[in-house]
Design a protein around this motif. Structure first.
Motif: not given
Length: 75
Positions: A65-73
């Protein structure tokens, strides 16, 4: 994952159907570099591991999900 299907300017879409960026290019064989202009701050390139890619059609679809992507990129 067939990375040859990943092309410049493709939208990168999270598993919850949010656009998280646009492909700048592949960085090596294991990372997708996103364009600066598609970054939330407009000032930094971000990198997404190829391992997060679920499939590629007209877009690059991620398995997170987007929140996980932006938190871990990276970037």
């Amino acid at each position: 994952m067939d990375t040859s299907k990943i092309k410049e300017h493709m939208d990168v879409i999270s598993s919850d159907r949010k656009t998280v960026g646009k492909v700048d290019h592949l960085e090596g064989s294991d990372k997708i570099k996103l364009t600066k202009s598609s970054s939330p701050d407009g000032a930094h390139h971000h990198f997404i591991p190829v391992g997060w890619v679920d499939h590629v059609d007209a877009h690059v679809h991620l398995n997170k999900p987007a929140a996980e992507v932006t938190a871990h990129w990276a970037g």
